[in-house]
Every structure is written in C-alpha cells, then in structure tokens.
Design a protein around this motif. Structure first.
Motif, mmCIF file in Angstrom:
data_model
loop_
_atom_site.group_PDB
_atom_site.id
_atom_site.type_symbol
_atom_site.label_atom_id
_atom_site.label_comp_id
_atom_site.label_asym_id
_atom_site.label_seq_id
_atom_site.Cartn_x
_atom_site.Cartn_y
_atom_site.Cartn_z
ATOM 1 N N THR A 69 0.801 9.453 8.735
ATOM 2 C CA THR A 69 0.886 8.257 7.892
ATOM 3 C C THR A 69 1.820 7.228 8.515
ATOM 4 O O THR A 69 1.466 6.049 8.663
ATOM 5 N N LEU A 73 0.929 3.576 10.007
ATOM 6 C CA LEU A 73 1.532 2.390 9.369
ATOM 7 C C LEU A 73 2.512 1.667 10.273
ATOM 8 O O LEU A 73 2.542 0.428 10.298
ATOM 9 N N LEU A 241 0.973 -6.814 6.835
ATOM 10 C CA LEU A 241 0.392 -6.377 5.577
ATOM 11 C C LEU A 241 -0.066 -7.566 4.743
ATOM 12 O O LEU A 241 -1.073 -7.493 4.039
ATOM 13 N N THR A 253 -10.069 -4.566 0.992
ATOM 14 C CA THR A 253 -9.000 -3.710 1.518
ATOM 15 C C THR A 253 -8.563 -2.689 0.472
ATOM 16 O O THR A 253 -8.433 -1.494 0.767
ATOM 17 N N TRP A 257 -8.970 1.308 0.731
ATOM 18 C CA TRP A 257 -7.810 2.189 0.613
ATOM 19 C C TRP A 257 -8.051 3.287 -0.416
ATOM 20 O O TRP A 257 -7.708 4.448 -0.188
ATOM 21 N N THR A 375 -3.734 -3.282 13.086
ATOM 22 C CA THR A 375 -2.878 -3.266 11.907
ATOM 23 C C THR A 375 -3.699 -2.910 10.668
ATOM 24 O O THR A 375 -3.306 -2.060 9.857
ATOM 25 N N TRP A 379 -3.154 0.523 8.687
ATOM 26 C CA TRP A 379 -2.740 0.570 7.288
ATOM 27 C C TRP A 379 -3.770 1.294 6.431
ATOM 28 O O TRP A 379 -3.421 2.030 5.505
ATOM 29 N N SER A 380 -5.043 1.107 6.731
ATOM 30 C CA SER A 380 -6.090 1.818 5.975
ATOM 31 C C SER A 380 -5.951 3.320 6.155
ATOM 32 O O SER A 380 -5.995 4.091 5.190
ATOM 33 N N ILE A 383 -2.583 4.509 4.391
ATOM 34 C CA ILE A 383 -2.708 4.647 2.939
ATOM 35 C C ILE A 383 -3.590 5.853 2.613
ATOM 36 O O ILE A 383 -3.311 6.631 1.695
#
Length: 432
Positions: A69, A73, A241, A253, A257, A375, A379-380, A383
């Motif tokens: 994670t 991230l 973000l 998004t 997620w 990015t 982030w996907s 999360i």
C-alpha cells in the motif's frame, strides 16, 4: 505532423522495442507474483516449525500488504518525476534484498518487518509496469497488453509454487526465500540494459536531455525524429491526489477505488489462505501448495481471456461479469467439498478473481493522463490494498474461530459480487 506519441503509437504496427518493453514488464510482474506468494507457500511450514497461530500469520500477510500500500501510494508517484524505468529498478532492488534477507528471520516480528519492506517494492513495481505498458501500446489493444503485462504475476506465483513444493519439504522454507531474492536481483541488469523509458514521459515531463533521448526511441521505433520538443503540458496545481480527484476524474476514481478495495479483500484472502485452508482440510503440505498453484494457473488464463474480451466488448462489462461470476462460485463452494472437481474450482476462482482484478488495473491505466498516470494507478492500487490488508487479517480471525472453508468462502462472496456491480457503473467516457 502530429508529434503526439499516442498518435504515433496508435497508428503504426507494434515494433520490437514495444514488444520488448511489454515482455520485460511481464517478467517484472512474474517476480512480483513470486515475491508475494512465497510467504503463502511457506506459511504451513513456518506454522509447523514455529507453532505459529493463524492470527499471527494473518498479521504477517497483512504487513506485506501494508508495505504494498505504501509502495503504491508513496513510491510509485515518483515514477511521474524520476521516470518509469528508474522506479522499476528501485523497486526490484528493494524486493530482491528484502526477500533474500527474509530467510534470516527467527521470529514472527522479523517476518513482519521484512514483508513490509518487500511490499514497498512490490507495490511500486505493479503501478510502474502498468503505466509503462499502457504508454507503449496502441489504444485499440491497450487493455489486452496491460492485462498481459500484469499477467506475469500469476505465472510467477505458479512457477514459484512448483519450486516451493519441491524445495520447502526438502531444504526448508528459508531456502525458498533465498532463491526468490536471488532471482529478483538477477533481473536488475535486465532492466538496466534492455528496458526502455517511456516516450510519453520524455515528451510530456521533459527531464534533462529529453529531446535526445526521445529521438533515440523514435529512431528505434522507425518513426520520424523531432527537431524540438512539443509544448510542455501545464501542470495541475496541488498535490497529485488533488489531480486524481479533480473534475472529470473524481467520480470514476472513487468508483474504481471501491471496486479495487472489495476485489483486493477477496483476492488476498484467497491467495494468502488457500494453501493453509487446504492444509487444514487434510491435504499434505505439498498438495496444499499445489492448490494455490492451480489457483494461479487459472489466474493467468483468466487475465489473458479478460484482456481479449475487454478489447472487444469493453472493460466494464467484461470485468463486471468476471467478478460477479466469481462471487457466485464462492457462494456455492460447499457443493464441491469432497469432490474430485475441487481443484478445478480453485482454478476457476483464480480465473475469475484475477481476471477481473487485473482488468481494474487496465481501467486505471486508461483513465488517467501521462502527467499523473503512475500517480493515479498507484493511488488506485494503494487504496485497493487497504482491502487487501483487511482481507487476510479478517480471514486469520475467522479461521482461528474455527469457521470452515465453506463459510469463509460464502462470506467473501459478498464483496466480490459488489466489486463487479461497482465496476459496471464506473462513469468515464474514456472507458467502455
């Protein structure tokens, strides 16, 4: 002449450089699959040797996912400034060293630490390879090639499972971690000398000597070189973000997620606990490992099949069907207990959950622009991995409570079906 790399790549046949790039991304994800699954294959032997409880092993599994994670991230976004190739090199080095040193563990606490560090590299590797594969493949077949590149993950899991089934009973679980670490470190020169940096990264991020480096790539791809760089895209204001959650990207998004969170929870419950659950059901350690291997064989074919149909009938519809059908299979798992079809069902579960799950990576790679693609993908994934952290940990508690495999599968069928439904409703004109 339109110098957009996207236009050039979309309109011309795939070159050797592009095939090589996707193949190396595939190989890197093979190592990812090996490094993720090696702890699952070793878990029955570790539990027997150290007399560890399911709850303790659940924490070990989740610590690796915490690392993945944070890798997705915090490390993966650096690929948007340092470059995809540099980030892939860094990720492989982190993975190789930490996996090799895991063999020196003498307590659960050591395992937790090493799994967290290796997870950092694994998380950033997945995001960086998905972005690079997306940027080197034509739009009409992009979904297939991104899925194919990520498809290296279950192949690595299968091959390491076959090796683990021989090595762990004969030489101990420590030897398996040493072999996995060395295999990853050997990949470093392959990345350095054979992997090509993203053409889009050079033209849009424009680091030092971008024009010269971009022209070298264009020449190797038999395309016209450039006399000047195209205008540099205006950077979005705010932290990455903010860009991912800005304007047209906000709703899809959040939907992505949610789907990834739910799919990750089920996937990592299955990949972490299938060998241990099979062992609890009375199978030998060798056969328990093969149960996980069959799951990952099905996963590879599911990923390739999903990529094929996504390019033809659309990502959302294909992924939704894969995930919903997987949930249904999990809900009726009890009908197959004691049957000779049990291993076939493990293969079908791998086919469905991995095929649908990897398709969500392709959704992320298609949803975001080059300027913050890694990015957005990172982030996907990050999360989503929160679900992956919860999945094995809750599984450990449920197994420790004495719940059967059938009951566990029924419980995890629910988030799987909801993940499929959410995918069907992702609202973006870039994804059909």
């Amino acid at each position: 002449m339109d110098v957009s790399p996207k236009t050039l790549i979309d309109q011309q046949p795939i070159t050797r450089l592009q095939y090589t790039t996707v193949l190396i991304c595939f190989l890197m994800n093979m190592l990812d699959g090996m490094d993720v699954m090696v702890i699952s294959y070793a878990a029955p032997a570790i539990a027997k040797s150290w007399k560890s409880s399911p709850e303790a092993l659940g924490i070990v599994f989740s610590s690796g996912l915490f690392g993945m994670t944070f890798g997705a991230l915090l490390l993966a976004p650096f690929a948007d400034t340092l470059g995809r190739k540099t980030m892939i090199l860094i990720s492989a080095a982190i993975m190789g060293v930490s996996i090799y040193l895991t063999a020196e563990s003498t307590s659960v606490l050591h395992l937790i630490g090493f799994r967290f560090v290796s997870g950092l590299g694994i998380g950033s590797m997945l995001a960086s390879t998905a972005a690079l594969a997306a940027e080197y493949t034509p739009d009409k077949t992009k979904d297939f090639w991104v899925s194919f590149a990520i498809g290296g993950y279950p192949v690595g899991a299968v091959l390491s499972g076959l090796v683990a089934a021989r090595v762990i009973p004969e030489s101990g679980w420590q030897t398996m971690f040493q072999l996995a670490g060395m295999a990853t470190l050997v990949a470093l020169p392959v990345i350095q000398f054979f992997l090509t940096e993203s053409l889009e990264f050079y033209l849009k991020s424009q680091p030092a000597d971008a024009l010269v480096k971009a022209n070298v790539i264009l020449d190797r791809m038999r395309m016209n070189t450039l006399s000047v760089l195209p205008p540099k895209p205006t950077r979005r204001q705010g932290i990455p973000l903010t860009a991912v959650l800005d304007g047209e990207y906000k709703t899809p998004t959040i939907q992505l997620w949610i789907a990834l969170f739910l799919a990750f929870a089920t996937l990592y419950f299955l990949t972490s606990w299938i060998p241990k659950l099979a062992s609890n059901a009375g199978l030998s350690i060798e056969l328990a490992i093969y149960a996980g291997t069959v799951f990952n064989v099905g996963a590879f074919f599911g990923i390739v099949t999903q990529g094929y149909f996504s390019s033809r009938i659309g990502l959302k519809k294909t992924i939704g069907i894969f995930l919903i059908m997987t949930g249904v299979l999990m809900a009726i798992f009890g009908l197959f207990m004691g049957s000779s079809l049990l291993l076939v069902l493990f293969g079908l579960l791998g086919f469905g959950i991995q095929g649908g799950f990897v398709g969500l990576y392709a959704v992320a790679a298609r949803l975001y622009p080059t300027e913050f693609r890694t990015t957005g993908v990172g982030w996907s994934i990050g999360i989503g991995r929160l679900g992956g952290i919860i999945g094995p940990a809750v599984g450990g508690v449920l197994i420790g409570m004495g719940l059967s495999m059938v009951t566990n599968f029924l419980i995890y069928a629910v988030p799987t079906i909801f993940a499929g439904i959410m995918t069907l409703y992702i609202s973006s004109k870039k994804i059909r």
